[in-house]
Design a protein around this motif. Structure first.
Motif, PDB file in Angstrom:
ATOM      1  N   THR A 134       3.370   5.901  -5.445  1.00 41.43           N
ATOM      2  CA  THR A 134       3.224   5.947  -6.910  1.00 41.43           C
ATOM      3  C   THR A 134       2.088   6.886  -7.298  1.00 41.43           C
ATOM      4  O   THR A 134       2.226   7.702  -8.217  1.00 41.43           O
ATOM      5  CB  THR A 134       2.967   4.532  -7.459  1.00 41.43           C
ATOM      6  OG1 THR A 134       4.082   3.700  -7.113  1.00 41.43           O
ATOM      7  CG2 THR A 134       2.791   4.551  -8.955  1.00 41.43           C
ATOM      8  N   LYS A 135       0.969   6.790  -6.598  1.00 38.39           N
ATOM      9  CA  LYS A 135      -0.177   7.656  -6.901  1.00 38.39           C
ATOM     10  C   LYS A 135       0.120   9.108  -6.572  1.00 38.39           C
ATOM     11  O   LYS A 135      -0.286  10.014  -7.315  1.00 38.39           O
ATOM     12  CB  LYS A 135      -1.407   7.176  -6.146  1.00 38.39           C
ATOM     13  CG  LYS A 135      -1.942   5.862  -6.680  1.00 38.39           C
ATOM     14  CD  LYS A 135      -3.111   5.364  -5.860  1.00 38.39           C
ATOM     15  CE  LYS A 135      -3.578   4.010  -6.372  1.00 38.39           C
ATOM     16  NZ  LYS A 135      -4.628   3.435  -5.513  1.00 38.39           N
ATOM     17  N   ASP A 166       3.879   1.617  -1.223  1.00 35.43           N
ATOM     18  CA  ASP A 166       4.414   1.780  -2.576  1.00 35.43           C
ATOM     19  C   ASP A 166       3.352   2.319  -3.520  1.00 35.43           C
ATOM     20  O   ASP A 166       3.613   3.195  -4.333  1.00 35.43           O
ATOM     21  CB  ASP A 166       4.954   0.449  -3.115  1.00 35.43           C
ATOM     22  CG  ASP A 166       6.247   0.032  -2.436  1.00 35.43           C
ATOM     23  OD1 ASP A 166       6.879   0.875  -1.766  1.00 35.43           O
ATOM     24  OD2 ASP A 166       6.620  -1.143  -2.569  1.00 35.43           O
ATOM     25  N   SER A 167       2.134   1.807  -3.407  1.00 34.19           N
ATOM     26  CA  SER A 167       1.032   2.255  -4.248  1.00 34.19           C
ATOM     27  C   SER A 167       0.686   3.713  -3.955  1.00 34.19           C
ATOM     28  O   SER A 167       0.471   4.498  -4.878  1.00 34.19           O
ATOM     29  CB  SER A 167      -0.199   1.366  -4.016  1.00 34.19           C
ATOM     30  OG  SER A 167      -1.290   1.846  -4.740  1.00 34.19           O
ATOM     31  N   ASP A 168       0.646   4.082  -2.669  1.00 34.16           N
ATOM     32  CA  ASP A 168       0.351   5.468  -2.293  1.00 34.16           C
ATOM     33  C   ASP A 168       1.417   6.408  -2.827  1.00 34.16           C
ATOM     34  O   ASP A 168       1.113   7.488  -3.334  1.00 34.16           O
ATOM     35  CB  ASP A 168       0.244   5.613  -0.769  1.00 34.16           C
ATOM     36  CG  ASP A 168      -0.976   4.920  -0.199  1.00 34.16           C
ATOM     37  OD1 ASP A 168      -1.984   4.787  -0.916  1.00 34.16           O
ATOM     38  OD2 ASP A 168      -0.914   4.507   0.975  1.00 34.16           O
ATOM     39  N   ASN A 196       0.830  -1.207   0.000  1.00 39.99           N
ATOM     40  CA  ASN A 196       0.000   0.000   0.000  1.00 39.99           C
ATOM     41  C   ASN A 196       0.862   1.253   0.000  1.00 39.99           C
ATOM     42  O   ASN A 196       0.549   2.228  -0.678  1.00 39.99           O
ATOM     43  CB  ASN A 196      -0.943   0.010   1.197  1.00 39.99           C
ATOM     44  CG  ASN A 196      -2.111  -0.920   1.031  1.00 39.99           C
ATOM     45  OD1 ASN A 196      -2.431  -1.334  -0.085  1.00 39.99           O
ATOM     46  ND2 ASN A 196      -2.748  -1.273   2.124  1.00 39.99           N
TER      47      ASN A 196
END
Length: 183
Positions: free
Chosen positions: A37-38, A33-35, A31
């Motif tokens: 990236t976003k 990493d995803s946050d 999460n």
């Protein structure tokens, strides 16, 4: 005896690998990493709007709530385009993002605060973006809520409670829209 040792080791290994806390750590890492990236993608959208001087594109990144709550958003946006000088060369992330998420029986709300240095051929700036990428109960909240921009040499002032920019002493001050506290 050897079979018992092997079976015990396998059972302990399976328990260890299927542990909730470990799964939670893996999920948290994914999460994060995803946050990140976003958040980086959101900054790229802001930079693209700056490069093309596209006020409509920049405005479209903000949530409906932010646009409603901001005092004279269009004027702040004009001030931003006047304040921001030069062509964007690069950007770097000093830390973050800082993520706050609530999930109350499927009612999810996430706030992501991200911090960047944006370099132009004329100046280095500090950007703080407060974004709400998810709000299942209030879709009008989804989008950028705050874009704070200062020259990088003024960054320390925004954290100083005596300056009353983001904090008044220890109390957090909320801003909405595009905010350039020091011109």
């Amino acid at each position: 005896m050897r079979k018992l040792t092997i079976i015990s080791t396998l059972i302990l290994g399976m328990l260890f690998l299927s542990s909730c806390s470990l799964g939670g750590l893996r999920t948290e890492m994914l999460n994060r990493d995803s946050d990140e990236t976003k958040a980086n993608a959101r900054l790229e959208q802001v930079i693209e709007a700056i490069k093309s001087k596209d006020k409509d594109a920049l405005k479209s990144l903000f949530s409906k709530k932010a646009l409603e709550e901001a005092v004279d958003f269009d004027s702040s946006m004009n001030d931003f385009f006047d304040f921001f000088q030069g062509k964007v060369d690069s950007w770097e992330k000093p830390s973050g993002p800082k993520v706050s998420e609530t999930n109350d029986y499927g009612h999810v709300k996430k706030e992501v605060s991200s911090y960047y240095y944006v370099n132009t051929d004329k100046q280095k700036y500090f950007f703080l973006l407060r974004d709400y990428p998810v709000d299942t109960d209030h879709p009008d909240n989804v989008g950028l809520y705050l874009l704070l921009v200062v020259k990088s040499e003024d960054e320390e002032k925004i954290w100083d409670g005596d300056q009353k920019i983001l904090y008044d002493g220890d109390q957090k001050i909320s801003h909405v829209g595009i905010y350039i506290p020091i011109k």
